[in-house]
Motif scaffolding. Structure first.
Motif, PDB file in Angstrom:
ATOM      1  N   VAL A  86       0.825  -1.209   0.000  1.00  0.00           N
ATOM      2  CA  VAL A  86       0.000   0.000   0.000  1.00  0.00           C
ATOM      3  C   VAL A  86       0.868   1.272   0.000  1.00  0.00           C
ATOM      4  O   VAL A  86       0.542   2.274  -0.632  1.00  0.00           O
ATOM      5  CB  VAL A  86      -0.887  -0.021   1.272  1.00  0.00           C
ATOM      6  CG1 VAL A  86      -1.625   1.281   1.459  1.00  0.00           C
ATOM      7  CG2 VAL A  86      -1.840  -1.201   1.219  1.00  0.00           C
ATOM      8  N   TRP A  87       2.003   1.204   0.680  1.00  0.00           N
ATOM      9  CA  TRP A  87       2.826   2.402   0.893  1.00  0.00           C
ATOM     10  C   TRP A  87       3.543   2.896  -0.366  1.00  0.00           C
ATOM     11  O   TRP A  87       4.064   3.990  -0.374  1.00  0.00           O
ATOM     12  CB  TRP A  87       3.847   2.153   2.015  1.00  0.00           C
ATOM     13  CG  TRP A  87       4.796   1.016   1.750  1.00  0.00           C
ATOM     14  CD1 TRP A  87       6.056   1.115   1.236  1.00  0.00           C
ATOM     15  CD2 TRP A  87       4.572  -0.382   1.985  1.00  0.00           C
ATOM     16  NE1 TRP A  87       6.621  -0.136   1.137  1.00  0.00           N
ATOM     17  CE2 TRP A  87       5.736  -1.077   1.588  1.00  0.00           C
ATOM     18  CE3 TRP A  87       3.492  -1.124   2.491  1.00  0.00           C
ATOM     19  CZ2 TRP A  87       5.856  -2.473   1.685  1.00  0.00           C
ATOM     20  CZ3 TRP A  87       3.621  -2.509   2.572  1.00  0.00           C
ATOM     21  CH2 TRP A  87       4.782  -3.165   2.180  1.00  0.00           C
ATOM     22  N   LEU A 119      -0.981  -3.700   7.323  1.00  0.00           N
ATOM     23  CA  LEU A 119      -1.759  -2.493   7.648  1.00  0.00           C
ATOM     24  C   LEU A 119      -1.475  -1.991   9.063  1.00  0.00           C
ATOM     25  O   LEU A 119      -1.347  -2.771  10.006  1.00  0.00           O
ATOM     26  CB  LEU A 119      -3.255  -2.765   7.523  1.00  0.00           C
ATOM     27  CG  LEU A 119      -3.821  -2.877   6.112  1.00  0.00           C
ATOM     28  CD1 LEU A 119      -5.347  -2.903   6.169  1.00  0.00           C
ATOM     29  CD2 LEU A 119      -3.344  -1.764   5.196  1.00  0.00           C
ATOM     30  N   LYS A 122      -1.490   4.372   9.616  1.00  0.00           N
ATOM     31  CA  LYS A 122      -1.116   5.218   8.482  1.00  0.00           C
ATOM     32  C   LYS A 122      -1.507   4.573   7.141  1.00  0.00           C
ATOM     33  O   LYS A 122      -2.091   5.222   6.276  1.00  0.00           O
ATOM     34  CB  LYS A 122       0.404   5.422   8.529  1.00  0.00           C
ATOM     35  CG  LYS A 122       0.845   6.791   8.095  1.00  0.00           C
ATOM     36  CD  LYS A 122       2.260   7.029   8.547  1.00  0.00           C
ATOM     37  CE  LYS A 122       3.076   7.544   7.392  1.00  0.00           C
ATOM     38  NZ  LYS A 122       4.502   7.468   7.637  1.00  0.00           N
ATOM     39  N   LYS A 123      -1.206   3.298   7.024  1.00  0.00           N
ATOM     40  CA  LYS A 123      -1.490   2.638   5.737  1.00  0.00           C
ATOM     41  C   LYS A 123      -3.007   2.469   5.538  1.00  0.00           C
ATOM     42  O   LYS A 123      -3.498   2.547   4.419  1.00  0.00           O
ATOM     43  CB  LYS A 123      -0.791   1.278   5.666  1.00  0.00           C
ATOM     44  CG  LYS A 123       0.719   1.417   5.644  1.00  0.00           C
ATOM     45  CD  LYS A 123       1.394   0.099   5.334  1.00  0.00           C
ATOM     46  CE  LYS A 123       2.818   0.088   5.816  1.00  0.00           C
ATOM     47  NZ  LYS A 123       2.951  -0.347   7.215  1.00  0.00           N
TER      48      LYS A 123
END
Ligand code: SF4
Ligand code: SF4
Length: 376
Positions: A86-87, A119, A122-123
């Protein structure tokens, strides 16, 4: 091989899953493909049907290696799991690009279990902001992914929020007999069970920390059964929980593959006596904790930028396991400026600590035990 039914998905997974983040490597750091291929073949031939990788494992080589290694196996004979980093996503559309790249690397038309990777608060915010879940639903409709879940590393409250956000197909948490109160923990396990969401467990042996103890502690395990390996107790602990559908083991040698298959081929949950020994081991290790920091964070922020709870967490873990291996990632994760040696003993944090910890006295002890010079 012990199998578990995922009632919500109507599929049966092998309780042992092959984690593909720790394949044996050659001196140049690349995957030893010949050895790893044998390990994969042996695992599949002995009933393992769940293979878990991620975009970044082995710097991206894990997915491409599997794309080759699995060619000779019937695609229907195993479930393939991989994860969305995700990042690295700059916008919503990049999700599709990453999934297409993974399908190509893995040499497959579809991914069975697709996870939002690691997760945390933040994510998760990034996932919501970019509406990534709607893209995953589109990809599911197109037949490119089958089941949607997430892997998790943060506090319980964040886990609860994410888990209750939607009807997930499954989720993956870190769980082992030492860390039942950490992250999602056993409380998170029960919440998922109540919601009918199957659990995949990662780090059941705590990155190898529960595979070998002091001579005295090892002897306690051996007295139970001289033929059983010490990590097998950690695997049986999590495997004994009925809503755990896959226990992932990041295997690095054929010996580990064979030992794990032995454990899961004639699987039995821990007996009362075995649980008692584990409880004793746990208590011995917990008695080595240096201070009673609960990680509440009330002492923060420190004007010097010291990450007080993280320094104490790593320090206490180091003393519990009495080896640097147990804290390698945790210690590296604390930035240079947030490490204990930046403490100037101002004492401002101490009045805020409900545990009355002498933080300014403990910080030099943390540094004395963990400074980089000690690691050589
Ligand atoms: S005593 Fe150390 S850790 Fe606490 S606030 Fe002062 S500098 Fe930060
Ligand atoms: S306030 Fe005390 S218990 Fe809480 S994180 Fe800080 S040092 Fe630990």
């Amino acid at each position: 091989m012990e199998k578990r039914k995922l009632d919500n998905l109507g599929v049966d997974t092998s309780l042992l899953g092959f984690g593909c983040m720790r394949f044996p490597v050659k001196p140049d750091g690349l995957i030893d493909q010949a050895q790893s291929q044998q390990m994969i073949d042996y695992a599949l031939a002995n009933g393992v049907n769940y293979i878990d990788t991620a975009y970044f494992y082995h710097d991206g080589e894990s997915e491409s290696f599997l794309g080759e290694a699995l060619k000779k196996h019937d695609r229907q004979s195993y479930f393939l799991a991989t994860k969305l980093p995700v990042w690295i996503l700059k916008d919503r559309q990049e999700t599709r690009k990453v999934v297409e790249e993974q399908l190509k690397r893995l040499n497959t038309g579809y991914i069975d279990f697709y996870l939002l990777h690691t997760l945390d608060r933040k994510k998760w915010d990034v996932v919501l902001k970019n509406d990534i879940l709607s893209i995953l639903e589109e990809l599911r409709e197109e037949g490119k992914i089958r089941y949607i879940g997430f892997s998790f590393h943060d506090e319980y409250s964040v886990f609860e929020e994410i888990l209750q956000y939607r009807k997930w197909d499954f989720c993956q948490i870190q769980l082992n007999y030492m860390d039942t109160e950490e992250q999602a923990g056993i409380k998170g396990y029960h919440l998922a069970e109540d919601l009918g969401i199957p659990i995949i467990v990662m780090e059941p042996v705590r990155g190898g920390a529960l595979a070998n103890f002091s001579e005295e502690m090892n002897a306690k395990f051996k007295a139970l059964n001289s033929q059983a390996s010490i990590p097998s107790y950690a695997l049986r602990f999590v495997g004994g929980l009925p809503n755990v559908k896959v226990v992932l083991s990041g295997m690095s040698s054929m010996e580990q593959v064979q030992d794990n298959i032995k454990t899961f081929s004639s699987f039995t949950p821990l007996s009362e006596g075995e649980n008692r020994v584990i409880q004793e081991i746990k208590e011995t290790m917990q008695a080595r904790v240096q201070n009673g920091c609960t990680g509440c964070g009330y002492c923060m922020p420190c004007p010097q930028g010291v990450n007080i709870p993280e320094n104490f967490k790593v320090w206490n873990t180091y003393h519990m396991y009495q080896k640097f291996e147990a804290i390698r990632f945790g210690w590296a994760g604390i930035g240079r400026k947030a490490k204990a040696n930046n403490c100037i003993q101002c004492g401002l944090c101490e009045e805020k600590c409900p545990q009355k910890i002498k933080i300014s006295e403990d910080m030099p002890r943390v540094w004395a035990d963990l400074n980089e010079g000690k690691w050589k």
